[in-house]
Design a protein around this motif. Structure first.
Motif, mmCIF file in Angstrom:
data_model
loop_
_atom_site.group_PDB
_atom_site.id
_atom_site.type_symbol
_atom_site.label_atom_id
_atom_site.label_comp_id
_atom_site.label_asym_id
_atom_site.label_seq_id
_atom_site.Cartn_x
_atom_site.Cartn_y
_atom_site.Cartn_z
ATOM 1 N N ASP A 402 0.867 -1.184 0.000
ATOM 2 C CA ASP A 402 0.000 0.000 0.000
ATOM 3 C C ASP A 402 0.904 1.235 0.000
ATOM 4 O OD1 ASP A 402 -1.664 2.134 0.566
ATOM 5 O OD2 ASP A 402 -2.859 1.048 2.048
ATOM 6 N N GLU A 403 0.878 1.982 -1.104
ATOM 7 C CA GLU A 403 1.800 3.105 -1.257
ATOM 8 C C GLU A 403 1.634 4.155 -0.161
ATOM 9 O OE1 GLU A 403 4.400 3.545 -3.118
ATOM 10 O OE2 GLU A 403 4.127 1.531 -3.938
ATOM 11 N N LYS A 404 0.409 4.341 0.312
ATOM 12 C CA LYS A 404 0.184 5.359 1.338
ATOM 13 C C LYS A 404 0.707 4.922 2.709
ATOM 14 C CE LYS A 404 -3.632 7.703 -0.944
ATOM 15 N NZ LYS A 404 -5.004 8.264 -0.823
ATOM 16 N N GLN A 405 1.005 3.628 2.833
ATOM 17 C CA GLN A 405 1.550 3.102 4.085
ATOM 18 C C GLN A 405 3.053 2.819 3.986
ATOM 19 O OE1 GLN A 405 -0.240 2.345 7.053
ATOM 20 N NE2 GLN A 405 -1.940 3.457 6.115
ATOM 21 N N ARG A 406 3.614 2.990 2.800
ATOM 22 C CA ARG A 406 4.988 2.552 2.541
ATOM 23 C C ARG A 406 5.984 3.099 3.565
ATOM 24 N NH1 ARG A 406 8.095 0.376 -1.397
ATOM 25 N NH2 ARG A 406 6.298 0.142 -2.802
ATOM 26 N N ASN A 407 5.892 4.365 3.873
ATOM 27 C CA ASN A 407 6.877 5.005 4.744
ATOM 28 C C ASN A 407 6.406 5.165 6.184
ATOM 29 O OD1 ASN A 407 8.755 5.354 2.588
ATOM 30 N ND2 ASN A 407 7.522 7.084 1.856
ATOM 31 N N ILE A 408 5.364 4.409 6.549
ATOM 32 C CA ILE A 408 4.856 4.440 7.912
ATOM 33 C C ILE A 408 5.274 3.148 8.616
ATOM 34 C CG2 ILE A 408 2.783 4.523 9.354
ATOM 35 C CD1 ILE A 408 1.385 6.028 7.095
ATOM 36 N N GLY A 409 5.887 3.276 9.770
ATOM 37 C CA GLY A 409 6.284 2.092 10.525
ATOM 38 C C GLY A 409 7.530 1.445 9.956
ATOM 39 N N PRO A 410 7.688 0.118 10.155
ATOM 40 C CA PRO A 410 8.894 -0.575 9.706
ATOM 41 C C PRO A 410 9.041 -0.496 8.191
ATOM 42 C CG PRO A 410 7.178 -2.142 10.289
ATOM 43 C CD PRO A 410 6.706 -0.808 10.753
ATOM 44 N N SER A 411 10.279 -0.533 7.720
ATOM 45 C CA SER A 411 10.529 -0.414 6.286
ATOM 46 C C SER A 411 10.002 -1.630 5.534
ATOM 47 C CB SER A 411 12.023 -0.268 6.033
ATOM 48 O OG SER A 411 12.700 -1.481 6.347
ATOM 49 N N VAL A 412 9.782 -1.416 4.246
ATOM 50 C CA VAL A 412 9.343 -2.529 3.392
ATOM 51 C C VAL A 412 10.406 -3.619 3.384
ATOM 52 C CG1 VAL A 412 8.818 -3.202 1.019
ATOM 53 C CG2 VAL A 412 7.862 -1.089 1.953
ATOM 54 N N GLU A 413 11.666 -3.226 3.352
ATOM 55 C CA GLU A 413 12.754 -4.204 3.338
ATOM 56 C C GLU A 413 12.724 -5.077 4.595
ATOM 57 O OE1 GLU A 413 13.060 -0.967 2.717
ATOM 58 O OE2 GLU A 413 13.373 -1.116 0.535
ATOM 59 N N THR A 414 12.428 -4.460 5.733
ATOM 60 C CA THR A 414 12.335 -5.219 6.985
ATOM 61 C C THR A 414 11.203 -6.227 6.933
ATOM 62 O OG1 THR A 414 13.237 -3.374 8.267
ATOM 63 C CG2 THR A 414 11.960 -5.037 9.477
ATOM 64 N N ILE A 415 10.068 -5.793 6.417
ATOM 65 C CA ILE A 415 8.901 -6.679 6.326
ATOM 66 C C ILE A 415 9.183 -7.842 5.377
ATOM 67 C CG2 ILE A 415 6.500 -6.825 5.548
ATOM 68 C CD1 ILE A 415 6.886 -5.389 8.218
ATOM 69 N N LEU A 416 9.764 -7.554 4.217
ATOM 70 C CA LEU A 416 10.053 -8.621 3.253
ATOM 71 C C LEU A 416 11.057 -9.618 3.819
ATOM 72 C CD1 LEU A 416 10.244 -6.662 -0.151
ATOM 73 C CD2 LEU A 416 8.261 -7.717 0.966
ATOM 74 N N GLN A 417 12.050 -9.127 4.535
ATOM 75 C CA GLN A 417 13.048 -10.027 5.118
ATOM 76 C C GLN A 417 12.429 -10.907 6.196
ATOM 77 O OE1 GLN A 417 16.325 -10.501 4.140
ATOM 78 N NE2 GLN A 417 16.087 -12.273 5.512
ATOM 79 N N GLU A 418 11.527 -10.328 6.990
ATOM 80 C CA GLU A 418 10.870 -11.118 8.034
ATOM 81 C C GLU A 418 9.959 -12.175 7.422
ATOM 82 O OE1 GLU A 418 10.173 -12.547 11.766
ATOM 83 O OE2 GLU A 418 11.683 -11.097 11.092
ATOM 84 N N LEU A 419 9.276 -11.811 6.341
ATOM 85 C CA LEU A 419 8.466 -12.806 5.629
ATOM 86 C C LEU A 419 9.343 -13.968 5.168
ATOM 87 C CD1 LEU A 419 6.136 -10.557 3.418
ATOM 88 C CD2 LEU A 419 5.399 -12.049 5.279
ATOM 89 N N LYS A 420 10.484 -13.648 4.591
ATOM 90 C CA LYS A 420 11.386 -14.699 4.119
ATOM 91 C C LYS A 420 11.841 -15.586 5.275
ATOM 92 C CE LYS A 420 15.631 -15.559 1.556
ATOM 93 N NZ LYS A 420 16.687 -14.997 0.675
ATOM 94 N N ARG A 436 9.357 -11.180 -3.206
ATOM 95 C CA ARG A 436 9.531 -10.117 -4.196
ATOM 96 C C ARG A 436 8.354 -9.148 -4.158
ATOM 97 N NH1 ARG A 436 8.317 -9.887 -9.897
ATOM 98 N NH2 ARG A 436 7.542 -12.038 -9.841
ATOM 99 N N GLU A 437 8.678 -7.844 -4.170
ATOM 100 C CA GLU A 437 7.618 -6.832 -4.231
ATOM 101 C C GLU A 437 7.150 -6.647 -5.675
ATOM 102 O OE1 GLU A 437 6.757 -2.084 -3.500
ATOM 103 O OE2 GLU A 437 8.624 -2.958 -2.715
ATOM 104 N N VAL A 438 5.837 -6.551 -5.856
ATOM 105 C CA VAL A 438 5.248 -6.298 -7.172
ATOM 106 C C VAL A 438 4.235 -5.171 -7.033
ATOM 107 C CG1 VAL A 438 5.579 -8.658 -8.010
ATOM 108 C CG2 VAL A 438 3.470 -8.067 -6.791
#
Length: 460
Positions: A402-420, A436-438
């Motif tokens: 969600d682009e409007k949430q992208r910079n709120i809270g933990p980074s996208v990179e952190t979330i993707l790494q935790e998912l992995k 992978r982000e799409v």
């Protein structure tokens, strides 16, 4: 066919179904339900014996309707598969003399590329609507008073078209106002749907998980101000934990799931007390089997085999074609509803995650991971996800943000790494996990839904 509504015999049957059958699960015991199932299965097997597909199968297996005195004997009957229905279509799936003009030809979504066709009679369409009315009653609503919006697939050939546009509701509209019910086509543009729902301001809103998620996204972005339902209904596809929580947070109300199929009709609905799902035990009989086709105990997932206990047209008896993995649980009638119960609808067996050591994971073991990350990081920046198994040792996780949430809270990179990290832990060693982000996750062209789990392994 619609003239059947003016037939006194059919009207009497319809009235009994509304007064008695609809309310049965509030005024029964499990023993009484079993006696009802025994009677119903004897009747449906006698009918199935007049249908070429079933007649030939039963003769081959050396079984006769007289051998089936109740549910305890149902395992004497052979399984019926999707391929059986395809092979015998059109004339072999209905009895000789069945008037096709007085029935509905329905098809499944064909998510595997090969749709299945069956015939419904008018009474089966009535029972489909009855299932909807039963769910509404269980959740405190009224079909004649509550403001309801259903965003469903109402194309010709769907059970929704048969029930809502071509039989029951058009007939009722001749006698009572149904201005409180609006059903919209799920294929319309989201913006148009939102406008109509906003203007209608429903108390109850129902659709498939993908569409509910779309509505929630727009709600979060201030584009659905007047959509404030008391409850949301989910249907048609597997409701994963992340979607449930994402939608509930957006609308600040509960999502309650319903479970059904074109072939078997309305099968179960989520308990209002959160104790699992109540099976429509007077509509269907469910079996939950292991790999040796033996019953699994309470609490253990099994492959669903279903028998529809009503209707003519194409009978559904010991049908394996729903292909879901479902967990039975011990019944709990503390909410006032007495039925058999299930806990998890874990996705389709064709979507099992296969591991290098020969073991498998039911879809719900991995679809819960994004929800757990969401909880732990207190973020809703994951708009949507999809899990694709390309090879026995390779799984890809697609994530839309969600682009409007992208910079709120933990980074996208952190979330993707935790998912992995959590997918690696769930699948174990030897499986390469690529997260992978799409920008967007595409719908399946055959089913018109986003499939949460996709398996590309051919040898299953």
């Amino acid at each position: 066919m619609r003239s059947s509504f003016y037939n006194p015999v059919f009207l009497t049957r319809l009235l009994k179904s509304y007064i008695v059958d609809l309310n049965r699960i509030w005024h029964t015991t499990l023993d009484e339900l079993r006696r009802y199932q025994d009677k119903a299965v004897r009747k449906i097997v006698r009918y199935a014996y007049t249908v070429p597909l079933y007649h030939e199968k039963y003769k081959k297996y050396g079984v006769h309707p007289s051998d089936i005195q109740g549910i305890k004997d149902i395992k004497k009957l052979p399984f019926i598969t999707k391929n059986d229905l395809r092979e015998y279509y059109p004339n072999g799936i209905i009895p000789r003399g069945f008037d096709k003009k007085n029935g509905f030809l329905l098809s499944t979504s064909g998510s595997t590329g090969k749709p299945v066709f069956i015939y419904y009679d008018l009474f089966s369409a009535v029972k489909y609507v009855e299932g909807f009315v039963r769910v509404l009653k269980a959740y405190g609503g009224s079909w004649s008073k509550s403001k309801i919006v259903l965003v469903v697939d109402i194309k010709e050939g769907t059970v929704e078209h048969a029930a809502f546009q071509n039989s029951v509701l058009p007939f009722l509209k001749k006698f009572v106002s149904l201005d409180n019910i609006k059903y919209l086509y799920v294929g319309e543009k989201v913006e148009k749907l939102l406008q109509e729902i906003n203007e209608f301001n429903p108390e109850y809103l129902g659709s498939d998980p993908h569409m509910l998620r779309e509505f929630a996204y727009h709600k979060n972005n201030g584009e659905a101000e007047n959509i404030n339902p008391e409850l949301l209904f989910s249907s048609e596809a597997m409701l994963d934990d992340y979607t449930r929580r994402y939608v509930e947070k957006a609308f600040k109300t509960r999502v309650l799931d319903t479970y059904g199929s074109t072939e078997a009709g309305p099968m179960a609905f989520e308990c209002l007390n959160g104790n699992g799902y109540h099976v429509n035990s007077d509509f269907v009989f469910m079996e939950f089997l292991d790999e040796q086709d033996e019953d699994v105990p309470y609490g253990k997932p099994g492959h669903l085999v279903v028998t529809r206990l009503y209707g003519t047209g194409t009978p559904i008896v010991r049908y394996t074609g729903v292909e879901d993995i479902v967990t039975p649980i011990e019944p709990d009638n503390s909410c006032g509803v007495t039925t058999e119960m299930i806990k998890n609808i874990g996705g389709r067996s064709i979507e099992l995650i296969h591991l290098p050591d020969g073991k498998t994971l039911a879809p719900f073991h991995v679809t819960t991971i994004p929800a757990s990350v969401m909880d732990d990081f207190n973020t809703y920046k994951i708009k949507q996800f999809q899990i694709i198994q390309h090879k026995i040792n390779e799984i890809e996780v697609l994530v839309a943000i969600d682009e409007k949430q992208r910079n709120i809270g933990p980074s996208v990179e952190t979330i993707l790494q935790e998912l992995k990290n959590r997918f690696v832990k769930a699948t174990g060693p030897g499986v390469y996990i690529h997260v992978r982000e799409v920008d967007e996750i595409e719908k399946d062209v055959r089913s018109d839904y986003v499939r949460v789990v996709v398996s590309k392994i051919k040898n299953k």
